[in-house]
Design an enzyme around this catalytic site. Structure first.
Site, short mmCIF file in Angstrom:
data_model
loop_
_atom_site.label_atom_id
_atom_site.label_comp_id
_atom_site.label_asym_id
_atom_site.label_seq_id
_atom_site.Cartn_x
_atom_site.Cartn_y
_atom_site.Cartn_z
N ILE A 156 0.84 -1.20 0.00
CA ILE A 156 0.00 0.00 0.00
C ILE A 156 0.88 1.26 0.00
CG2 ILE A 156 -1.70 1.34 1.33
CD1 ILE A 156 -2.96 -1.38 2.14
N ASP A 175 11.40 0.88 6.78
CA ASP A 175 10.87 -0.49 6.72
C ASP A 175 12.05 -1.42 6.96
OD1 ASP A 175 9.99 -3.09 5.78
OD2 ASP A 175 8.26 -2.04 4.92
N ALA A 235 -3.74 2.30 8.53
CA ALA A 235 -3.25 0.93 8.77
C ALA A 235 -4.04 0.26 9.90
CB ALA A 235 -1.75 0.96 9.06
N ARG A 236 -3.68 0.51 11.14
CA ARG A 236 -4.38 -0.08 12.27
C ARG A 236 -4.44 0.92 13.42
NH1 ARG A 236 -6.59 -2.82 9.41
NH2 ARG A 236 -6.65 -5.06 9.16
N ASP A 260 -8.42 6.66 9.56
CA ASP A 260 -9.46 5.75 9.07
C ASP A 260 -9.68 4.62 10.06
OD1 ASP A 260 -11.27 4.73 7.02
OD2 ASP A 260 -9.83 3.10 6.78
N GLU A 265 -13.18 0.30 17.53
CA GLU A 265 -14.12 0.63 16.45
C GLU A 265 -15.46 -0.04 16.73
OE1 GLU A 265 -12.22 -0.36 12.75
OE2 GLU A 265 -10.52 0.91 13.18
N HIS A 284 -13.30 3.37 9.05
CA HIS A 284 -12.59 2.18 8.54
C HIS A 284 -13.13 1.84 7.14
CE1 HIS A 284 -10.11 -1.52 9.89
NE2 HIS A 284 -10.03 -1.35 8.57
N ALA A 287 -10.79 0.77 2.45
CA ALA A 287 -10.72 -0.36 1.50
C ALA A 287 -11.93 -0.42 0.57
CB ALA A 287 -10.65 -1.67 2.29
N1 LIG Z 1 -7.92 0.79 6.36
C1 LIG Z 1 -8.19 -0.35 5.73
O1 LIG Z 1 -9.32 -0.62 5.36
C2 LIG Z 1 -7.06 -1.32 5.42
C3 LIG Z 1 -7.21 -2.23 4.38
C4 LIG Z 1 -6.14 -3.06 4.05
C5 LIG Z 1 -4.97 -3.02 4.81
N2 LIG Z 1 -4.88 -2.17 5.87
C6 LIG Z 1 -3.66 -2.12 6.69
O2 LIG Z 1 -2.65 -1.46 5.95
C7 LIG Z 1 -1.37 -1.89 6.42
C8 LIG Z 1 -0.44 -2.16 5.25
O3 LIG Z 1 -0.98 -3.13 4.38
P1 LIG Z 1 -0.11 -3.67 3.13
O4 LIG Z 1 -1.06 -4.43 2.26
O5 LIG Z 1 0.72 -2.60 2.55
O6 LIG Z 1 0.83 -4.70 3.89
P2 LIG Z 1 2.20 -5.34 3.35
O7 LIG Z 1 2.30 -6.65 4.05
O8 LIG Z 1 2.30 -5.29 1.88
O9 LIG Z 1 3.31 -4.34 3.95
C9 LIG Z 1 3.56 -4.25 5.31
C10 LIG Z 1 4.99 -3.73 5.44
O10 LIG Z 1 5.22 -3.51 6.85
C11 LIG Z 1 6.60 -3.74 7.06
N3 LIG Z 1 6.86 -3.90 8.48
C12 LIG Z 1 6.78 -5.02 9.23
N4 LIG Z 1 7.14 -4.74 10.50
C13 LIG Z 1 7.44 -3.43 10.53
C14 LIG Z 1 7.89 -2.57 11.57
N5 LIG Z 1 8.09 -3.02 12.81
N6 LIG Z 1 8.10 -1.27 11.27
C15 LIG Z 1 7.91 -0.80 10.01
N7 LIG Z 1 7.51 -1.59 8.99
C16 LIG Z 1 7.27 -2.88 9.26
C17 LIG Z 1 6.87 -5.00 6.24
O11 LIG Z 1 8.26 -5.15 5.99
C18 LIG Z 1 6.07 -4.71 4.98
O12 LIG Z 1 6.87 -4.12 3.98
C19 LIG Z 1 -1.65 -3.09 7.32
O13 LIG Z 1 -1.63 -2.63 8.67
C20 LIG Z 1 -3.07 -3.47 6.99
O14 LIG Z 1 -3.70 -4.09 8.09
C21 LIG Z 1 -5.89 -1.31 6.19
#
Ligand SMILES: NC(=O)c1ccc[n+]([C@@H]2O[C@H](COP(=O)([O-])OP(=O)(O)OC[C@H]3O[C@@H](n4cnc5c(N)ncnc54)[C@H](O)[C@@H]3O)[C@@H](O)[C@H]2O)c1
Length: 318
Positions: A156, A175, A235-236, A260, A265, A284, A287
């Protein structure tokens, strides 16, 4: 015949799932109304070989009560409602749907970045309240004078980075896993976590919620940030200490935030975040699009089908 049972869902129907499952020669059943408790899942899903689940609790009690189940597919990315550890112990495959909404979430994040950097929510809220004039929100730096910092540079964040390119921010990212080559490919400067917190004017969170990332945005890290920093969290919610964030937003240490996701929630009706005019709050929803909802249903069904075919789904976690 092997059977997939949908325990619960929030879609208008299950025809997209049915097409995928039945084309592979399997049976699909939908439980109505949605299962909400462990006991409902156990009582209604005894014939399932694979469960498709949105919110229902898939715990030790459920998995031990349904010995026939060899796979569980979560509609979405998060698997907080599934006991992964016990599933692993029982040899049950758990899969999420990791790649259905990267475009939508990155669109949402860049929309928040641009709106906050242009002080649109700030001005919008005051104009609606009968006031006029941008001076309360100055200084407003030009985009080319701002550094956009990504916490995590996964799928993302990379899309947000590409979408941010035409706006000429300097881009940095932390990262711990991503290679120097990957950062270079996106023209993003890799930095350590402290440098990112200290130097970014806009911080966009894209990491998973882990023990080491829980509440990483707190009074301590905020104290290290530049004055007037902007925070975007798609993210979360658990990545941010909301009480500390509210204090910093009220004090003007942060010029704004786009959120978001929240610690709890739905966001409590009395949350002080709801009363701040320098925040964007969405439910939220990052997505969500018509297309992403279709992709989610189809890809979840493909994961369930793959488990029955003995193939490892793309989102397999166990
Ligand atoms: N708001 C929403 O509706 C929604 C929808 C989808 C995903 N998300 C959230 O978005 C976030 C990213 O999703 P994504 O698909 O890009 O995931 P992804 O798995 O492609 O990327 C996650 C990245 O986090 C890195 N990472 C791991 N530990 C870390 C740390 N301690 N510090 C910094 N970076 C670290 C990993 O190396 C990886 O590159 C996740 O938290 C996911 O839950 C939210």
């Amino acid at each position: 015949m092997p059977t997939v049972i949908i325990t619960d869902h929030g879609f208008p129907g299950v025809e997209l799932q049915r097409k995928v499952i039945e084309a592979a020669g399997f049976t699909l059943q939908e439980i109505k109304p949605n299962c909400k408790t462990e006991q409902e899942v156990i009582q209604k899903c005894g014939e399932a070989d694979v469960l498709m689940v949105q919110w229902a609790p898939i715990t030790r009690v459920v998995l031990e009560g349904l010995p026939r189940v060899r796979g569980v597919v979560r509609y979405g990315v998060g698997v907080d409602n599934i006991d992964i550890q016990i599933a692993r112990e029982l040899g049950c495959t758990v899969s999420n749907v990791p790649y259905y909404c990267q475009d939508e979430v990155s669109d949402h994040a860049i929309a928040m970045v641009l709106s906050l950097a242009r002080r649109i929510p700030h001005d919008h809220n005051q104009v609606r309240a009968g006031k006029w004039g941008i001076s309360p929100f100055l200084p407003i730096p030009a985009f080319s004078d701002l550094t956009l910092g990504f916490v995590a540079f996964g799928s993302i964040a990379r899309k947000v980075s590409e979408k941010a390119k035409p706006f000429r921010f300097r881009q940095i990212a932390f990262d711990p896993v991503v290679s120097a080559d990957s950062f270079a490919k996106y023209g993003v400067e890799p930095v350590d976590r402290d440098t990112l917190i200290r130097t970014a004017n806009i911080i966009s969170l894209h990491c998973p919620l882990l023990p080491e990332t829980r509440q990483m945005i707190n009074a301590g890290s905020i104290a290290q940030m530049k004055p007037g920093v902007l925070l975007v969290n798609t993210a979360r919610g658990g990545l941010v200490n909301e009480a500390d964030l509210v204090t910093a937003l009220k004090a003007g240490k942060l010029a704004g935030a786009g959120l978001d996701v929240f610690e709890k929630e739905p966001l409590a009706t009395g949350s002080p975040l709801r009363g701040l005019s320098n925040v964007i709050l969405t439910s939220h929803a990052a997505a969500v699009s018509t297309r992403s909802r279709e992709r989610l249903q189809i890809q979840a069904a493909e994961a369930a089908r793959d488990i029955l075919l003995g193939k490892r789904p793309a989102g397999a976690l166990t």
